[in-house]
Design a protein around this motif. Structure first.
Motif, PDB file in Angstrom:
ATOM      1  N   SER A  82     -79.438  24.704  59.712  1.00  8.50           N
ATOM      2  CA  SER A  82     -78.034  25.066  59.903  1.00  8.50           C
ATOM      3  C   SER A  82     -77.860  25.931  61.147  1.00  8.50           C
ATOM      4  O   SER A  82     -76.944  25.716  61.945  1.00  8.50           O
ATOM      5  CB  SER A  82     -77.523  25.804  58.665  1.00  8.50           C
ATOM      6  N   VAL A 121     -74.833  20.767  57.432  1.00  3.74           N
ATOM      7  CA  VAL A 121     -74.299  20.825  56.077  1.00  3.74           C
ATOM      8  C   VAL A 121     -73.506  22.114  55.953  1.00  3.74           C
ATOM      9  O   VAL A 121     -73.990  23.189  56.311  1.00  3.74           O
ATOM     10  CB  VAL A 121     -75.414  20.771  55.026  1.00  3.74           C
ATOM     11  N   SER A 122     -72.275  22.023  55.458  1.00  2.00           N
ATOM     12  CA  SER A 122     -71.386  23.172  55.395  1.00  2.00           C
ATOM     13  C   SER A 122     -71.205  23.625  53.952  1.00  2.00           C
ATOM     14  O   SER A 122     -70.778  22.849  53.091  1.00  2.00           O
ATOM     15  CB  SER A 122     -70.027  22.808  55.997  1.00  2.00           C
ATOM     16  N   TYR A 123     -71.560  24.883  53.706  1.00  2.00           N
ATOM     17  CA  TYR A 123     -71.445  25.472  52.373  1.00  2.00           C
ATOM     18  C   TYR A 123     -70.291  26.469  52.347  1.00  2.00           C
ATOM     19  O   TYR A 123     -70.029  27.145  53.345  1.00  2.00           O
ATOM     20  CB  TYR A 123     -72.722  26.223  51.998  1.00  2.00           C
ATOM     21  N   VAL A 161     -69.547  17.403  52.760  1.00  2.30           N
ATOM     22  CA  VAL A 161     -70.732  18.265  52.891  1.00  2.30           C
ATOM     23  C   VAL A 161     -71.261  18.304  54.318  1.00  2.30           C
ATOM     24  O   VAL A 161     -71.877  19.290  54.729  1.00  2.30           O
ATOM     25  CB  VAL A 161     -71.838  17.814  51.918  1.00  2.30           C
ATOM     26  N   TYR A 180     -65.980  28.434  55.159  1.00  2.00           N
ATOM     27  CA  TYR A 180     -67.129  27.534  55.186  1.00  2.00           C
ATOM     28  C   TYR A 180     -67.994  27.804  56.412  1.00  2.00           C
ATOM     29  O   TYR A 180     -67.483  28.010  57.514  1.00  2.00           O
ATOM     30  CB  TYR A 180     -66.675  26.075  55.191  1.00  2.00           C
ATOM     31  N   GLN A 237     -70.847  23.429  44.854  1.00  2.00           N
ATOM     32  CA  GLN A 237     -70.237  24.733  45.141  1.00  2.00           C
ATOM     33  C   GLN A 237     -68.776  24.556  45.555  1.00  2.00           C
ATOM     34  O   GLN A 237     -67.909  25.363  45.170  1.00  2.00           O
ATOM     35  CB  GLN A 237     -71.037  25.458  46.221  1.00  2.00           C
ATOM     36  N   SER A 238     -68.487  23.492  46.298  1.00  2.00           N
ATOM     37  CA  SER A 238     -67.092  23.211  46.654  1.00  2.00           C
ATOM     38  C   SER A 238     -66.284  22.824  45.415  1.00  2.00           C
ATOM     39  O   SER A 238     -65.089  23.148  45.314  1.00  2.00           O
ATOM     40  CB  SER A 238     -67.024  22.091  47.694  1.00  2.00           C
ATOM     41  N   ASP A 296     -79.581  19.553  49.624  1.00  2.00           N
ATOM     42  CA  ASP A 296     -78.445  20.207  50.285  1.00  2.00           C
ATOM     43  C   ASP A 296     -77.119  19.534  49.977  1.00  2.00           C
ATOM     44  O   ASP A 296     -76.091  20.193  49.795  1.00  2.00           O
ATOM     45  CB  ASP A 296     -78.681  20.291  51.797  1.00  2.00           C
ATOM     46  N   THR A 297     -77.110  18.193  49.892  1.00  2.00           N
ATOM     47  CA  THR A 297     -75.862  17.475  49.630  1.00  2.00           C
ATOM     48  C   THR A 297     -75.294  17.845  48.262  1.00  2.00           C
ATOM     49  O   THR A 297     -74.109  18.160  48.121  1.00  2.00           O
ATOM     50  CB  THR A 297     -76.101  15.959  49.700  1.00  2.00           C
ATOM     51  N   ALA A 326     -74.038  21.681  48.180  1.00  2.00           N
ATOM     52  CA  ALA A 326     -72.781  21.928  48.889  1.00  2.00           C
ATOM     53  C   ALA A 326     -71.600  21.332  48.135  1.00  2.00           C
ATOM     54  O   ALA A 326     -70.526  21.957  48.033  1.00  2.00           O
ATOM     55  CB  ALA A 326     -72.861  21.353  50.300  1.00  2.00           C
ATOM     56  N   ARG A 335     -77.809  26.025  43.370  1.00  2.00           N
ATOM     57  CA  ARG A 335     -78.910  25.767  44.305  1.00  2.00           C
ATOM     58  C   ARG A 335     -80.188  25.405  43.549  1.00  2.00           C
ATOM     59  O   ARG A 335     -80.950  24.533  43.972  1.00  2.00           O
ATOM     60  CB  ARG A 335     -79.144  26.997  45.188  1.00  2.00           C
TER      61      ARG A 335
END
Length: 549
Positions: free
Chosen positions: A247, A520-522, A404, A515, A350-351, A343-344, A347, A212
């Motif tokens: 979110s 945006v999905s983290y 993302v 998730y 982290q993936s 954010d892009t 995410a 982050r």
């Protein structure tokens, strides 16, 4: 309370208050309380009546708007008046909508809530037909009440309606982030990536926070020229809170305000309007998001210490003849760059770590390519990208495997449209289910598995473009995001091994694929081990400490 009654040798006088044994002032207070309670009940009754009337009106409008002879796309049956209110998913929505498509054997599915229509496109072919070829109809945004009116993030370009202001923002951002322009940021991206390596070496257990920080550090420097603190930076913290607010607003509690706009007039205790309370508590983050760094840059410019940035450039161009829009953009455009860029990258990276934990063979293949092509005596650079096809395919697979923005931001249809014999009514919220498209087994065999091979060989030119949006609303910062993710992935793989965490008995701890829902999905926090590949790798990481930008 010990009530005292007046004594008299004659008869006892009847109190003037109807409340026997209570004095006049107490009676008046009690009467006022009762009156207040009655007023609350009255207002509540009016609110409920208004809500009931609105439901009825919505049902009537829904029936009137439906054109005879033109069916909607298939979807769950729903209830009278309420429609599919209770069918809408509250988590991993993209999976539910894909499953609806399978259930009803349709690339497009439809739901309706109180007369508001939701259309989800699960096919890349249909998305191209509607979002690209009919972009004049599908480029608008719904009102996004929870975001724009409650959270006050209407300054975010992605949430703005299609029009002149949006086009002005789009043009300005394109000037800074087109394919040619992003080349100038590569030295900064490399420097920030090397700092990520050092923090991973120092405290690998904090990898989620370090990623982050990387996203915030890179884009804050570009947008505002701010040198971010290694840890606990206030600008990064504010942006993270703003992203979290966005979110929350994009989940079902916030989305209800888009489907049922009159909810904004309901009190926060009203069952469907609970998000109003959340917005009241979080609105200040979105204000601070643009005000604080903007004030920082103006102060630095006045002192002659401002670093080159998008904000300082735009502020420096202002004069007494500047329009209100130009002044507004000098404040909000850098905020858009920051919010959209951070954010892009976060995410996706982290993936990436999660994928390396779950699919060690892919990690080993990528590391073997890195060792063969560039050796183990230096770290990767951007010039190596063309010589590392497997690493590049792995980056693409990260964006395909866990896009993302699985559903992105809904489009809004400006006029009735007909596709494949089905009506899509004007005003419909139209989602492009990027997750479903990127998990299409006819394009990506075994789509649930993480396989960089999806992008090798005959598919080498195929890139998951839909991961960045559709039509005129495609993400303007996609080129920046790609280069940021690529250099970070290549560098981390060259320097570290990533493996499952182990418990006190040496047994592997399984990492779960959970998730969070949202635009945006983290991935949810998960355990892992990140260790230097060798003593030489450790030395290479530490040597970056003496780099200059």
């Amino acid at each position: 309370m010990d009530l005292q009654f007046p004594r008299s040798s004659r008869h006892t006088r009847t109190p003037t208050s109807p409340w026997i044994g209570i004095g006049r002032s107490d009676a008046l207070d009690a009467s006022a309380q009762i009156a207040s309670m009655l007023m609350v009940l009255h207002n509540t009754a009016l609110t409920l009546c208004a809500a009931g009337a609105a439901l009825c009106i919505a049902a009537v409008l829904y029936r009137l708007r439906r054109k005879p002879g033109l069916p909607f796309f298939p979807g769950p049956q729903g209830l009278p008046i309420l429609g599919n209110l209770f069918d809408l998913p509250t988590e991993t929505e993209w999976v539910t909508y894909r499953n609806w498509g399978k259930e009803f054997d349709s690339d497009v599915v439809h739901a309706e809530v109180l007369g508001s229509h939701i259309v989800v496109i699960n096919s890349a072919k249909v998305a191209n037909e509607l979002f690209e070829k009919r972009s004049s109809l599908y480029s608008d945004r719904p009102p996004l009440v929870a975001l724009n009116k409650l959270l006050k993030v209407d300054w975010i370009m992605g949430f703005q309606p299609y029009g002149q202001m949006w086009r002005t923002y789009r043009k300005a951002i394109h000037e800074h982030f087109n394919i040619a322009a992003v080349q100038q940021y590569k030295p900064l991206q490399l420097k920030c990536t090397h700092q990520l390596l050092r923090t991973l070496l120092d405290s690998p257990e904090g990898f989620m926070d370090h990623i982050r920080h990387l996203g915030g550090q890179t884009i804050l420097s570009i947008a505002y020229g701010i040198d971010v603190k290694p840890r606990n930076d206030p600008f990064v913290a504010t942006a993270e809170e703003t992203l979290h607010s966005v979110s929350l607003a994009s989940r079902i509690d916030g989305s209800l305000f888009d489907m049922i706009p009159w909810l904004i007039r309901m009190p926060s205790w009203f069952p469907l309007a609970r998000f109003k309370k959340v917005a009241e508590e979080r609105e200040h983050f979105s204000v601070s998001m643009i005000e604080d760094p903007y004030t920082f840059v103006k102060k630095a410019m006045a002192q002659g210490t401002a670093a080159p940035s998008v904000a300082s450039s735009m502020i420096g161009q202002l004069d007494s003849q500047s329009s209100d829009l130009e002044k507004l953009m000098s404040k909000t455009l850098p905020g858009n760059i920051y919010l959209g860029g951070a954010d892009t990258t976060v995410a996706a990276l982290q993936s990436f770590v999660l994928a390396m934990v779950l699919y060690p063979d892919a990690r080993r293949k990528a590391q073997q390519e890195l060792d063969t092509v560039i050796g183990r005596d230096r770290l990767p650079d951007f010039q190596d990208e063309e010589s590392l096809p497997y690493v590049t395919a792995l980056v693409k697979e990260v964006l395909r495997w866990r896009p993302v923005a699985p559903l992105g931001i809904p489009h809004s249809l400006v006029a009735d449209d007909v596709y494949d014999g089905h009506l899509i009514p004007a005003g419909s919220m139209v989602f492009g289910n990027a997750w479903a498209m990127l998990h299409d087994p006819t394009i990506f065999p075994d789509p649930e598995a993480f396989k960089p091979e999806h992008f090798l060989g005959h598919a080498s030119d195929l890139f998951p473009e839909v991961a960045f949006g559709f039509g005129r609303r495609v993400c303007p910062g996609q080129h920046m995001a790609r280069t940021s993710v690529w250099i970070a992935v290549a560098s981390v793989l060259a320097a570290f091994d990533i493996s499952p965490a182990v418990d006190e008995y040496g047994r592997e701890i399984k990492a779960e694929e959970n998730y969070a829902s949202g635009i945006v999905s983290y991935p949810a926090p998960f355990p892992c081990r990140i260790t230097p590949r060798s003593p030489l790798a450790r030395e290479l990481i530490m040597a970056t400490l003496h780099e200059t930008s």
